[in-house]
Motif scaffolding. Structure first.
Motif, short mmCIF file in Angstrom:
data_model
loop_
_atom_site.label_atom_id
_atom_site.label_comp_id
_atom_site.label_asym_id
_atom_site.label_seq_id
_atom_site.Cartn_x
_atom_site.Cartn_y
_atom_site.Cartn_z
N VAL A 36 -7.23 2.98 11.46
CA VAL A 36 -7.26 2.99 10.09
C VAL A 36 -6.36 4.34 9.89
CG1 VAL A 36 -8.42 3.49 7.81
CG2 VAL A 36 -9.59 2.40 9.76
N LYS B 290 0.54 7.88 4.25
CA LYS B 290 -0.49 8.18 3.17
C LYS B 290 -1.34 9.15 3.26
CE LYS B 290 -3.03 4.28 3.39
NZ LYS B 290 -3.93 2.97 3.39
N ASP C 145 0.96 -1.20 -0.02
CA ASP C 145 -0.10 0.02 0.02
C ASP C 145 0.88 1.37 0.02
OD1 ASP C 145 -1.54 2.12 0.73
OD2 ASP C 145 -2.09 1.37 2.68
N ASN D 180 -7.79 2.33 1.26
CA ASN D 180 -8.00 0.93 2.24
C ASN D 180 -8.89 0.17 1.45
OD1 ASN D 180 -7.05 -0.03 4.23
ND2 ASN D 180 -8.52 0.59 5.82
N SER E 77 -3.20 4.30 -0.18
CA SER E 77 -4.70 3.90 -0.82
C SER E 77 -5.66 4.28 0.50
CB SER E 77 -5.00 2.65 -0.99
OG SER E 77 -4.93 1.85 0.34
N GLU F 34 -1.86 -1.66 5.68
CA GLU F 34 -1.71 -0.63 5.32
C GLU F 34 -0.38 0.08 5.55
OE1 GLU F 34 -4.94 2.43 5.81
OE2 GLU F 34 -5.09 1.47 7.60
N ASN G 232 -6.99 -2.33 -0.78
CA ASN G 232 -6.43 -3.07 0.06
C ASN G 232 -7.25 -4.36 0.45
OD1 ASN G 232 -5.46 -0.62 0.58
ND2 ASN G 232 -4.03 -1.28 2.07
N ALA H 49 -5.28 5.61 6.87
CA ALA H 49 -5.92 6.24 5.81
C ALA H 49 -6.39 7.42 6.11
CB ALA H 49 -6.63 5.32 4.74
#
Lengths: 245, 435
Positions: free
Chosen positions: B429, B115, A120, A125, A123, B92, A128, B431
């Motif tokens: 998360v 990210k 990754d 997610n 991204s 991730e 993924n 992201a």
């Protein structure tokens, strides 16, 4: 333990017949299909102007840029194209109409079974999770000889998702170098192909191929699991081919 | 590189109870602060009235912050073990700096910034609908919560009326996504505990929810399904019948899998007392969502700060007090069952076609709007300024950002093999933290 066994027996086989059968509507909802102009409907200037990612031009659609937002459905488009769009060329407009819709010749860079290393690089997610879901019971990639590995040293395929951020350039290069040859790189999702919805944002690279050489591009935002399966099967020459009519 | 987690706010512009921390969202003149005073049942969003009265520290005081304390642990044989940004266990791009002398984790610092797609700045100047396409890609598995909060804030900024049916569609999307995320989180913990048969069954259930989302909204992650002012996709009576039928099956299946998982002693034993977070530590570190509710604080925006249609629904509040990985997973399992009840209530009260009012043609005017939504992993806040139909400023506080310090605190004195159980039980998360 017997409870689990009973549960498995009660549920029966969940796994798709893809690639022996075409993807079913539940495996590929409408937006999994590529948008195309309706038959005999020319691409209107409104469709070109209304596309938020500039994927629509007067003479065709750049599937690598398309994020399947469905806005063009009101401008004479429909989700009627193929689901499996993986292409060896960058699905870009400048490379001509042949490259736009994929359908490239089987790549078959590798043989038999492949081990995939997922990286990754920025991204949201969704890619993924779509990529990882090919290992889940409904897709069960291991029946096709496709496995995920936790180390690049054991991998044949580098599967990259996300729009590359500056911080991930060096880690991506190192992961690529760590994979023994022969190897293949698959750029998965609109972000990995051209930056997707974030194309042009300062500090982001527009595409994985600015950093490492890419063998296959998988359009979609995110590409559904069957499209990811198709791309990986192309690498070993086992992709679904439509019966000649 | 920035350290994930949020700086502790020092100043204030009004009466704040002694010792109650306020978390600042951003250190500019449009700061937004959150006072968490759960003892009095309050968690209040405030906007400072006088710009400049807030003194936002850019770095936490040493020792005052769990993350800062973790970085300073020293002693014979200690070293910092870097884990990430490409790692086998975390799907991730994110990094952890683990302070250790071998097996025991003396301190852990999550490092984000790998990210960063600059979503909040890249939407500036875009029309609200176009900005929504980027906001929903802030975190794909939490897209419905992010875009619902963003749209609610933008609509309140513009004074744009929203049809009741659209609010129901948004609640439907959020609850479906809550089901998916909790199911996936349970699967990830089962994976860490090597419950391979259970893992496959739970993953199969997650895929069924994604397919359901795809069949109703046309997109497996519901991207592009929610738009400002009005529905991009009407969920009609036939759709609702199909949903009710499918969700009945998913609920029955989940109940069976859930009881089978909890019957497994190895699974429960592995989670029990792993990565504990006390109530005090949860409050002090600013934890939100299931993490907070597993530590004995019953705050859920759907119940305590509800917006329509949650104001009309009965929302149950599953709580646990143990604060360990098992408690967090138990809260998620109970929330799956609660969400299925909420979905039933939504279908029962779905506004009839006659009561749907078309959205006004033009928005009323420029302004600033703030919206709070209970995302699957916690309290999500958006603060949006809109003028001429375009986004002029956007700030947000994601639940992951709020939960990193709690995660770091829970990992102190754990062993490294606890990492995945702890990490997956928090539902963090990268992201949405990096933005």
């Amino acid at each position: 333990m017997f409870g689990w066994l009973g549960r498995s027996a009660a549920r029966g086989i969940l796994t798709t017949r893809y690639p022996d059968a075409p993807p079913t509507p539940s495996e590929a909802p409408v937006s999994a299909h590529a948008p195309e102009p309706r038959p005999a409907v020319p691409i209107s200037p409104n469709a070109v102007a209304g596309c938020p990612v500039r994927a629509i031009a007067p003479d065709g659609v750049d599937q690598g840029r398309c994020i399947r937002c469905a806005r063009c459905l009101a401008q004479g488009f429909e989700f009627s194209g193929p689901v499996a769009l993986a292409t060896a060329k960058r699905p870009d407009r400048p490379e001509g109409p042949g490259a736009i819709l994929g359908g490239a010749a089987p790549l078959a860079r590798l043989g038999r079974s492949i081990h995939v290393f997922l990286v990754d690089v920025g991204s949201c997610n969704a890619c993924n999770l779509e990529v990882l879901s090919i290992a889940h019971p409904q897709y069960d990639a291991s029946r096709l000889g496709i496995f995920f590995t936790n180390s690049p040293r054991h991998a044949d395929v580098l599967l990259v998702v996300g729009v590359p951020t500056e911080a991930m350039v060096e880690p991506l290069r190192r992961a690529y170098d760590a994979i023994p040859a022969p190897k293949a790189v698959v750029a998965t999702g609109a972000c990995a192909i051209r930056g997707g919805v974030f194309e042009g944002t300062p500090g982001l690279r527009s595409g994985v191929d600015e950093i490492v050489p890419v063998d296959l591009y998988v359009p979609g935002c995110p590409p559904p699991p069957v499209a990811v399966l198709d791309a990986l099967l192309r690498l070993i020459g086992r992709e679904r081919t439509e019966a000649p009519t | 590189m920035t350290r994930a987690g949020w700086e502790v706010e020092a100043g204030d512009d009004g009466p704040v109870e002694d010792g109650k921390r306020a978390l600042a969202y951003r250190a500019d003149d449009g700061a937004l602060a959150l006072y968490n005073d759960y003892d009095r049942g309050r968690s209040i969003l405030r906007t400072p009235k006088i710009p400049g009265t807030w003194s936002v520290r850019t770095a936490p005081a040493p020792g005052a912050h769990p993350l800062a304390a973790a970085a300073e642990v020293a002693g014979y044989g200690t070293f910092t073990f870097p884990y990430g940004p490409i790692s086998a266990g975390v799907p991730e791009a994110g990094k952890f700096e683990v302070r250790t002398y071998g097996e025991r984790v003396l301190g852990l610092v999550p490092v984000g910034g790998f990210k960063t797609r600059s979503v909040a700045t890249s939407v500036l100047g875009l029309p609200v609908a176009d900005a929504g396409l980027r906001v929903e890609r802030m975190a794909g598995n939490l897209s419905a919560s992010h875009v619902s909060a963003f749209l609610a804030a933008a609509e309140s900024a513009e004074g744009r009326p929203v049809p009741t049916a659209e609010l129901y569609v948004r609640a439907l999307a959020q609850e479906l996504q809550r089901l998916y995320n909790h199911v996936r989180q349970i699967a990830r913990v089962a994976e860490a505990a090597a419950q391979n048969v259970g893992l496959a069954q739970v993953h199969a259930l997650g895929e069924e929810i994604l397919r359901l989302q795809g069949s109703v909204f046309g997109h497996r992650w519901m991207f592009g399904a929610l738009l400002p002012g009005g529905p991009a996709r009407r969920v009609d009576a036939a759709d609702r019948d199909r949903l009710e039928h499918a969700l009945g099956g998913i609920g029955a299946e989940f109940d069976v899998l859930w009881s089978l998982l909890l019957e497994s002693r190895t699974f429960v034993d592995r989670l029990q007392s792993t990565a504990p977070l006390s109530k005090e530590s949860a409050i002090a570190s600013g934890a939100v969502g299931p993490t907070l509710r597993a530590s004995g604080v019953g705050w859920d925006d759907r119940l305590r700060a509800p917006t329509p249609p949650y104001t009309d629904l009965f929302v149950s509040l599953p709580n646990e007090t143990a604060g360990d990985a098992l408690a967090r997973i138990l809260v998620r399992g109970a929330e799956i069952q609660a969400s299925l009840v909420i979905l039933e209530q939504l279908f029962d009260r779905w506004p009839t076609e006659e009561s749907i009012t078309e959205p006004a043609e033009s928005p009323v005017g420029p302004g600033r709007g703030i919206a709070r939504v209970e995302a699957p992993n916690g309290d999500l806040v958006y603060d949006v300024t809109v003028a001429d139909g375009r986004v002029r400023r956007l700030q947000f506080r994601s639940p992951s950002a709020a939960n990193w310090p709690a995660f770091a605190a829970s990992m102190q004195d754990a062993v490294f093999t606890d990492f995945h159980f702890a990490f997956e039980s928090f539902g963090l998360v990268f992201a949405e933290t990096d933005g």
